[in-house]
Design a protein around this motif. Structure first.
Motif, PDB file in Angstrom:
ATOM      1  N   TYR A  23       0.851  -1.187   0.000  1.00  0.00           N
ATOM      2  CA  TYR A  23       0.000   0.000   0.000  1.00  0.00           C
ATOM      3  C   TYR A  23       0.884   1.233   0.000  1.00  0.00           C
ATOM      4  O   TYR A  23       1.988   1.210   0.537  1.00  0.00           O
ATOM      5  CB  TYR A  23      -0.901   0.001   1.244  1.00  0.00           C
TER       6      TYR A  23
ATOM      7  N   GLY B  32      -9.103  -2.009   1.859  1.00  0.00           N
ATOM      8  CA  GLY B  32      -7.860  -2.414   1.193  1.00  0.00           C
ATOM      9  C   GLY B  32      -8.096  -3.398   0.057  1.00  0.00           C
ATOM     10  O   GLY B  32      -7.294  -3.495  -0.873  1.00  0.00           O
TER      11      GLY B  32
ATOM     12  N   THR C 104      -2.729   0.496  -4.182  1.00  0.00           N
ATOM     13  CA  THR C 104      -2.161  -0.803  -3.836  1.00  0.00           C
ATOM     14  C   THR C 104      -1.433  -1.352  -5.053  1.00  0.00           C
ATOM     15  O   THR C 104      -1.841  -1.122  -6.181  1.00  0.00           O
ATOM     16  CB  THR C 104      -3.237  -1.836  -3.421  1.00  0.00           C
TER      17      THR C 104
END
Ligand SMILES: [Fe+2]
Length: 478
Positions: A373, A446, A389
């Protein structure tokens, strides 16, 4: 004129303005969307907030006095505080009503004698904030840490790590957690006739020891390092002090101004055995790096992922932004080093998306990771951009969707409950909204950073562009 002013304000320069306002008593903030219930803890962020000291502007982004921001999340609600780190440096300058001390890119104030008297820089405590062994520490790589109260953010005092750090000794702003042992490892560079790197280990309960001291053949700037289960790795890129930095020693030149790009040296990588201190040197093509993402042992090899750029133009960028000038440095890319015991080193770029402020999921620290990240580089803002990412195996990237007036820095990954992959994190990122004149905290998933944030917390002011931060679970502070 009004239109011109608005146009001037609605850009990245807003992130390089001083913030003097402190909110010492927590205030509850508005939340758009829904904060995940499992986010029970505090996001700490730190960065320079005083870019102008009593009318004198610092020359370099790294120089301003550090301010800590704490966003406490609990039960879906958000409470915010921010305070300067009350260093002795800031105290002296507040008492004098004037700038006194120098920093990375700004010399001490005054004439030759005053500069000589203040030749040792005092910590601006502005680079990273970490919680370990019961202590919240504000870190700066050229001095000792400053300890803070984790709830009120009041400054407790300078911390010598139990007497381990001498008066002019430094410890870096990039400690590494070994999750297997609970130890925090860090290093400090000692510049002098023979520059050295000291390696420190702090046990899970907060006891620090200096475990090795490695002499270097030259005096590079070293901002970060990498840790595996068995090794500490130092990447000595060829941006270094001259052999005798006279201007620096006399307080006439700053550390930043004294550094010279020396690509003919190549980049030297030192692998240091954590137990024995045995050093293995490697040499590869010249590149410049600020940050490592992670490292691990793979059979007898050591693998290090870091963000690298091929020249030193980024060093100029840090001055240019403080002067309000647009400057596009050479891009930084996620790069992998593989160090073999026979002295071979392989170096390859992992992705074509520019990336800085790399982080990995907590579960991957010192282990192979499947996601990195970070922040992609925004054309207008060089080192900052949008949360992103990168899959190091394929080079594929995913980038958060920001508008032109929104700029983010380092995203902090927070592991979700019962994670099964590195994707199982929430990413907490400060996003400057230059149109609204405010900084927001975005909570991104994420697993899909390109999706809209699940929650946005609106902060009561612009948080000047800072560097690093940490998530501390409420359960680990009690
Ligand atoms: Fe850093």
């Amino acid at each position: 004129m009004l239109v011109e002013d608005r146009m001037t304000e609605a850009d990245w320069r807003m992130g390089f303005r001083s913030l003097e306002a402190e909110i010492g008593d927590g205030v509850e903030l508005e939340v758009d969307g829904t904060l995940p219930a499992e986010l029970e803890g505090t996001l700490y962020r730190i960065g320079p907030a005083r870019f102008d000291v009593y009318g004198e502007r610092y020359r370099h982004w790294f120089d301003g006095d550090g301010m800590v921001h704490a966003l406490r999340l609990s039960g879906g609600r958000a409470e915010y505080r921010n305070r300067f780190v009350a260093t002795d440096k800031k105290g002296e300058e507040d008492a004098a009503g004037a700038r006194i001390h120098g920093a990375f890119g700004t010399p001490p104030a005054g004439g030759p004698l005053r500069r000589l008297r203040n030749v040792h820089p005092k910590s601006a405590a502005n680079t990273n904030v970490v919680f370990h062994g019961g202590k919240l520490l504000a870190l700066w790589e050229a001095g000792r840490p400053w300890r803070l109260d984790p709830v009120t953010l009041e400054t407790v005092g300078e911390d010598d790590l139990g007497g381990v750090l001498g008066k002019h000794e430094a410890i870096s702003a990039h400690p590494k957690l070994d999750r297997a042992t609970g130890e925090m490892w860090n290093f400090g560079v000692g510049y002098g006739p023979r520059t050295t790197i000291s390696l420190y280990r702090t046990s899970a309960d907060g006891v620090t020891a200096r475990v090795h001291k490695v002499p270097l053949d030259f005096a590079p700037m070293v901002h970060d390092f990498a840790l595996t289960a068995t090794k500490a790795v130092f990447v000595l890129h060829p941006i270094a002090l001259p052999r005798i930095p006279v201007g620096l020693m006399l307080g006439r030149k700053t550390f930043g101004d004294s550094l010279r790009w020396q690509p003919q040296r190549g980049t030297v990588v030192l692998s240091v055995d954590r137990e024995t201190g045995e050093v293995r040197p490697y040499k590869t093509a010249p590149f410049l790096t600020f940050h490592t993402a992670n490292a691990w042992d793979e059979d007898d090899d050591v693998v290090v992922d870091l963000c690298a750029t091929e020249d030193d133009s980024i060093m100029k960028f840090f001055y240019e932004v403080m002067a309000g000038r647009d400057f596009a440095p050479t891009s930084t890319y996620l790069t992998r080093l593989r160090l073999s015991p026979d002295g071979r080193i392989e170096q390859r770029r992992l992705s074509d998306v520019s990336l800085e402020f790399p982080r990995v999921a907590g579960r991957a620290l010192c282990q192979p990771h499947t996601r990195v990240y970070g922040a992609t580089v925004n054309d207008a803002a060089g080192f900052l951009g949008a949360p992103a990412t990168v899959d190091p195996a394929t080079g594929r990237s995913s980038v958060a969707v920001l508008k032109a007036h929104q700029i983010a820095g380092e995203p902090v990954p927070v592991t979700k409950a019962d994670p099964t992959s590195d994707d199982d994190v929430w990413l907490l990122a400060l996003v400057l909204d230059a149109q609204a004149g405010r900084t927001d905290v975005w909570v991104l998933d994420g697993a899909d950073v390109a999706a809209p944030p699940v929650a946005v917390v609106r902060l009561p002011h612009v948080v000047p562009f800072g560097f690093h931060g940490s998530w501390v679970r409420a359960s680990s502070m009690s």
